[in-house]
Design an enzyme around this catalytic site. Sequence first.
Site, mmCIF file in Angstrom:
data_model
loop_
_atom_site.group_PDB
_atom_site.id
_atom_site.type_symbol
_atom_site.label_atom_id
_atom_site.label_comp_id
_atom_site.label_asym_id
_atom_site.label_seq_id
_atom_site.Cartn_x
_atom_site.Cartn_y
_atom_site.Cartn_z
ATOM 1 C CD GLU A 62 -2.871 -1.244 0.140
ATOM 2 O OE1 GLU A 62 -2.940 -0.281 -0.643
ATOM 3 O OE2 GLU A 62 -3.579 -2.253 0.029
ATOM 4 N N GLY A 63 0.310 2.321 -0.601
ATOM 5 C CA GLY A 63 1.026 3.585 -0.722
ATOM 6 C C GLY A 63 0.782 4.531 0.437
ATOM 7 C CG PHE A 64 2.218 9.017 2.005
ATOM 8 C CD1 PHE A 64 3.251 8.993 2.926
ATOM 9 C CD2 PHE A 64 1.299 10.052 2.071
ATOM 10 C CE1 PHE A 64 3.356 9.968 3.907
ATOM 11 C CE2 PHE A 64 1.392 11.032 3.041
ATOM 12 C CZ PHE A 64 2.424 10.985 3.960
ATOM 13 C CG HIS A 300 -0.087 14.571 -8.642
ATOM 14 N ND1 HIS A 300 -0.854 13.579 -8.058
ATOM 15 C CD2 HIS A 300 1.176 14.096 -8.679
ATOM 16 C CE1 HIS A 300 -0.075 12.546 -7.755
ATOM 17 N NE2 HIS A 300 1.154 12.839 -8.129
ATOM 18 N NE ARG A 302 0.001 8.435 -9.891
ATOM 19 C CZ ARG A 302 -0.597 7.571 -9.055
ATOM 20 N NH1 ARG A 302 -1.747 7.883 -8.491
ATOM 21 N NH2 ARG A 302 -0.043 6.397 -8.811
ATOM 22 C CG ASP A 382 6.669 17.852 -5.138
ATOM 23 O OD1 ASP A 382 7.236 18.953 -5.248
ATOM 24 O OD2 ASP A 382 6.988 16.850 -5.803
#
Length: 390
Positions: A62-64, A300, A302, A382
């Site tokens: 899992e990500g942040f 943002h 990606r 960011d």
Amino acid sequence: MASAEGKFVFFLAFISLTHLQGVISADTTDEDIAFGTGTQQALKVGTAKPRRYLLYDVNPGEGFNLRRDVYMRVANLVKKLQDHQDWTLVLPPWGRIYHWQSRHIAQMKIAWSLFFDLDSMNKHVPVIEFEQFLKETGQSKIDELYYLQRYKEGWTDGKWEEKLDERDCIDTPVYKKDSSGLYRGFFWGYQDVYAEKFKCLSAQGFAGILAPFLLENTTARSVMFDRAETVMHDRFGGKDYWDARRSMRFSKDLRDIADKFRKEYLDSDDERDNTVLLDDWRDMKPDPGSAIGGPYMAVHLRRKDFVHSHKKDVPSLKEAAKQIKKVLKKEKLDKLFVATDAPKVELDELKKLMKGKATVYNFEPTKDIHEKYKDGGVAIIDQWICTHAR
């Protein structure tokens, strides 16, 4: 002969001693207090209950932002437990996650205080770092470890209901019993850490379903739930949800770095942008829409995993630039901040595409900042710059 002052001091000391030795009844006289023997009265003090600790972890992939979201679910579980017992939430150390790809930087056993303001978080529920937990308990032991999993049979008869049951593990457990009968696992890279007891729990429901289990089914001082993302928010979007979220202020160091960049390159500061933060998030009650934001647009963009996993949905750089120009024109802005994982060649291409329409900025950390705050800290810088854009 002793002075009157000396007698008075002795008298006060004697009274204090008798208070420590006995509980004074309602009909005890002053004379009884002064001249009675303290040993005749028993001190009635309840046994102090030790602080209990709740630990958790999530699926390693899992990500942040999912990890931040799961924290909120578990934090509000602790808030519920606090109504009954003294519980403290132990924060799982950060380790390398997919988007933190800088191999030259050590990114293991990272404390939450590197990214977040723990004083602010403690205004919602009591939280401590994992290493503080080890110091407070004086050992590398977690009393009980429960691995949350789905129900193997799924929903019965198509009916969803909240339930929690001890079951056999569906998948091969990632925790193994050693020759001493203790359970070993990754535990965020701390090799000495172990659990005394391990079981799998099938869970279906909201985080609060774990409260009765912790209060009634176990007296362990430290309990850990792995795969805590299995349970959902008790009240998504409710007051406790937003209190938990608002308490999670980024660390002052990271905010200061981002604010310096805003001021130097983007003509942005909190006073002019009407985004001044009070020291305590609980005192923040701004009028909706009162924040102006800095005179720039933030994007943002990606470009790595997203380009490959969402080929049909992700625009080319040329198309992205076309969309950006429309918004810049509408908002009458000529500065663009880009938070991106794009390689330098693609960022240079975007700058060429934006030439004559906007000056493009991106945050490039110094070597010292990158090594100290890791990839996660740079991503937060960011985010902070982006969130202040008009």
